[in-house]
Enzyme design. Structure first.
Site, PDB file in Angstrom:
ATOM      1  N   GLY A 354       6.263   2.750  -4.898  1.00  0.00           N
ATOM      2  CA  GLY A 354       6.045   2.612  -4.264  1.00  0.00           C
ATOM      3  C   GLY A 354       6.532   2.396  -3.043  1.00  0.00           C
ATOM      4  N   THR A 355       6.082   2.964  -0.875  1.00  0.00           N
ATOM      5  CA  THR A 355       6.353   3.107   0.568  1.00  0.00           C
ATOM      6  C   THR A 355       5.788   1.944   1.355  1.00  0.00           C
ATOM      7  OG1 THR A 355       6.225   5.488   0.312  1.00  0.00           O
ATOM      8  CG2 THR A 355       5.948   4.648   2.530  1.00  0.00           C
ATOM      9  N   VAL A 356       6.455   1.580   2.493  1.00  0.00           N
ATOM     10  CA  VAL A 356       5.905   0.601   3.427  1.00  0.00           C
ATOM     11  C   VAL A 356       5.770   1.253   4.788  1.00  0.00           C
ATOM     12  CG1 VAL A 356       6.738  -1.455   2.234  1.00  0.00           C
ATOM     13  CG2 VAL A 356       8.203  -0.371   3.950  1.00  0.00           C
ATOM     14  N   MET A 436       0.463   4.824   3.957  1.00  0.00           N
ATOM     15  CA  MET A 436       1.508   5.060   2.964  1.00  0.00           C
ATOM     16  C   MET A 436       0.890   5.338   1.595  1.00  0.00           C
ATOM     17  SD  MET A 436       2.847   1.150   2.981  1.00  0.00           S
ATOM     18  CE  MET A 436       1.726  -0.127   3.497  1.00  0.00           C
TER      19      MET A 436
END
Length: 536
Positions: A354, A355-356, A436
Site C-alpha cells: 500500500g 500509497t499515500v 491513491m
C-alpha cells in the site's frame, strides 16, 4: 463551480471543510496536523507538503516509507510544475540477469524488485526550489513522531497486521530484513490505540534533513543500503543511489467541461485517466445514477487501460507520443468502440489515427498535489537494519518479455501506478485532487472529476459517492452501497458485476478546491480510511 447541496453521500456523515489561510488533507490526522503546524510557523504549501509527506512515512508506514517514490504537481506563482521523483532499475538489473538466475517473472518481494528510492530526493528538491524552511525544519515533525511514538488509528492497525501475515510466510526471501524488528517489536504488530516508535527512523530522517538528502544518496545511509544489498544478493548499489536525480517535467492535460485536468506524464499512469476523460467528454451525461452513465464510464476506462498497459513506460521509451494518445482524432476513433454492451478491452494504434496522497493549500495561492508510495503496502519487505528504511518493490511492474514496452532494462523507470491530479480553469488554479490505491487510481480520478464537473458534487460528496472498479476482462467490482438496480442493469449489458465486502480496495482520496472569487478553500477527505483535514 456549482455544487449540489442536496446530494447525500452513501456512507459518511462528513461535510466539506472550509478555510482561507491554509489546508492540509490526507489520510492520517497527525500527518495533516504536522503540515498545518508548518504553515502556521511561516512555511508555505510546499514546505507543508514535504512535512506531511515525511510524517506519513512514520504515521502510515503500511502505505509508504523513506525508501519509496514520489510525484508532485505544484501550483505557485500562477504556474503548474510537475516533479517526478521515481527511481530507476539498478544498473545491473536486467532481463538476462534474472532469467539466468531462474526467474520467469519479476518477483513481488525481497531484494530483487527493489528500485532506487526517489522520495527523499523529491522532498529535498521541492524544498530547495520552492520552500521557505530548511529541509531539516520540514522533516523535524516526522522525526519527533518517530522518536516519541504515536497511537495507531484503527485503519492503519488493520493494514499493518495484514502485511505482517504476508511477510511471515516469506522465509528466505526476506532474509536479513529488519522488518519484524522494526514494525513488529516483541513479536507482534501494534494494535489500535497502542504506541509505536522507531528511533532508527527518526535518526534517518534527521540525517536526510541535515544533509539535504545527500547522506541518503552519497553518504552513510547510502553505504548501509549498498552493503545490505551486496550481502543479500540485491542489485542496487551506491552508484545507483549517487547517480539519481529527480526530474522536473511538464504536466499533461485534457480539457473537460471547460476545465483542464492535469496529470504527471509517463512513466506514471495519469495518462490513463486523461485518455478515459478524453473519450467521455464526447458524451452528454444527464444524470449520475444512470446505467448508461456507468456503462460508458466503464467502457472508456477499459479502453484507456488497454492502451496504458501496452504503451506506458519510461517516457523516452514508449514508442508512441503522449500527443498521439491524447489526440482528438484518436479519441473519436476509440469512442466508436463504446457500444451498448460490455466488451473485452484491446489496445489501439494511435499512430494510425500500500500509497499515500496529500493535498495542501496556503493562504497565498500556492497548492500542492503530492503522492508517494512503497507499493503493495510496506513494499519489498526489506528494511535496512538500523535505519528504518523500508525499500520499495516497484520493479515488480517490469515485464521480462523483451518485446514489451515496459520491459526491464538497467537504469529504466517502470510503469508507475501513483499519480497526483490537479484541476485548473483558464489561468487560475481550482486545486489538487488524488485517489491513491494501485490501479484504482486513474479510475478514482475519473470518478472524482465527473462527480465534480458533470454532477456538481462538493468535494466531500464527490469522494463519498459509491465507487466502481474495473479489474480485468468484463469484471467490475462495486461497493456495497452501489445502487443495486443499476448493478443488475449493468449485468444485463454483459458486465460481470461483483459486490466487494471490503471498501478499502476502492482507493483513498483527498480534494481541495479554491474559490477564485474570494480565495476560500473547500476540502473533502476520504471516509474509507482514517483521513482528515487540518484547516486554518
Amino acid at each position: 463551480m456549482n455544487f449540489d447541496p442536496l446530494y447525500q453521500p452513501f456512507a459518511s456523515h462528513r461535510v466539506p471543510v472550509y478555510a482561507n489561510k491554509g489546508m492540509v488533507a490526507t489520510s492520517q490526522p497527525l500527518a495533516a496536523q504536522a503540515g498545518l503546524d508548518v504553515l502556521k510557523q511561516g512555511g508555505n504549501a510546499m514546505d507543508a507538503a514535504v512535512a506531511t509527506a515525511a510524517a506519513l512515512t512514520v504515521l502510515e508506514p503500511a502505505s509508504n516509507g523513506i525508501g519509496g517514490d514520489a510525484f508532485a504537481l505544484v501550483w505557485t506563482g500562477g504556474k503548474l510544475y510537475g516533479l517526478n521523483a521515481s527511481g530507476p532499475a539498478p544498473g545491473t538489473l536486467s532481463i538476462e540477469a534474472l532469467t539466468s538466475a531462474g526467474y520467469t517473472e519479476m518477483p513481488k518481494l525481497g531484494v530483487v524488485p527493489v528500485t532506487v528510492p526517489g522520495a527523499p530526493a523529491g522532498w529535498a528538491e521541492l524544498s530547495r526550489r520552492f520552500g521557505r524552511l530548511t529541509l531539516a525544519e520540514a522533516l523535524e515533525p516526522a522525526a519527533r513522531y518517530a522518536e516519541e511514538g504515536y497511537p495507531l488509528p484503527p485503519g492503519l492497525a488493520r493494514n499493518w497486521a495484514r502485511a505482517a501475515g504476508i511477510y511471515a510466510s516469506q522465509g528466505e526471501v526476506l532474509k536479513g530484513s529488519a522488518w519484524f524488528e522494526t514494525f513488529a517489536p516483541g513479536g507482534r504488530t501494534p494494535a489500535s490505540g497502542e504506541i509505536w516508535r522507531s528511533p532508527d527512523h527518526a535518526s534517518t530522517l534527521r540525517q536526510i534533513g541535515e544533509s539535504d538528502a545527500r547522506d541518503f544518496y552519497e553518504g552513510g545511509l547510502a553505504e548501509r543500503m549498498h552493503a545490505f544489498m551486496a550481502e543479500h544478493g540485491g542489485y542496487m548499489t551506491r552508484d545507483d543511489l549517487a547517480s539519481f536525480k529527480p526530474e522536473w517535467v511538464e504536466p499533461i492535460s485534457v480539457s473537460y467541461r471547460g476545465y483542464d485536468v492535469w496529470e504527471i506524464p509517463p512513466n506514471g499512469q495519469g495518462l490513463i485517466a486523461l485518455s478515459a476523460l478524453n473519450l467521455l467528454k464526447g458524451f452528454a451525461f444527464e444524470e449520475k445514477e444512470s446505467v448508461l452513465t456507468y456503462h460508458r464510464q466503464l467502457e472508456a476506462m477499459k479502453l484507456a487501460f488497454a492502451d496504458g498497459e501496452k504503451y506506458i513506460t519510461d517516457h523516452g521509451k514508449m514508442g508512441v507520443t503522449i500527443q498521439e494518445l491524447l489526440s482528438e482524432t484518436y479519441a473519436d476513433e476509440r469512442r466508436k468502440l463504446i457500444g451498448d454492451t460490455a466488451r473485452l478491452p484491446e489496445a489501439g494504434d494511435p499512430q494510425a489515427s500500500g500509497t499515500v496522497y496529500l493535498a495542501v493549500a496556503d493562504g497565498e495561492g500556492s497548492m500542492v498535489s503530492f503522492i508517494q508510495s512503497n507499493y503493495m503496502g510496506f513494499g519489498s519487505g526489506i528494511v535496512v537494519p538500523g535505519t528504518g528504511i523500508a525499500l520499495q518493490n516497484r520493479g515488480h511492474n517490469f515485464s521480462l518479455d523483451p518485446s514489451h514496452a515496459n520491459r526491464l532494462e538497467p537504469g529504466k523507470r517502470t510503469y508507475h501506478t501513483i499519480i497526483p491530479g490537479f484541476l485548473t480553469r483558464g489561468s487560475k488554479a481550482v486545486g489538487p485532487f488524488g485517489v491513491m490505491g494501485g490501479f484504482m487510481q486513474p479510475q478514482g480520478h475519473v470518478q472524482v472529476i465527473m462527480n465534480t464537473l458533470d454532477f456538481h458534487l462538493n468535494p466531500q460528496a464527490a469522494l463519498d459517492s459509491p465507487r466502481w472498479q474495473w479489474t480485468k476482462g468484463r469484471t467490475v467490482m462495486v461497493e456495497p452501497g452501489f445502487p443495486q438496480h443499476i448493478a443488475q442493469a449493468l449485468a444485463r449489458k454483459g458486465h460481470d458485476i461483483q459486490v466487494a465486502l471490503d471498501s478499502s480496495t476502492f482507493g483513498r482520496g483527498q480534494i481541495i478546491w479554491r474559490n477564485p472569487d474570494n480565495g476560500v478553500l473547500c476540502g473533502g477527505t476520504e471516509s474509507r480510511t482514517d483521513g482528515t483535514i487540518a484547516a486554518w
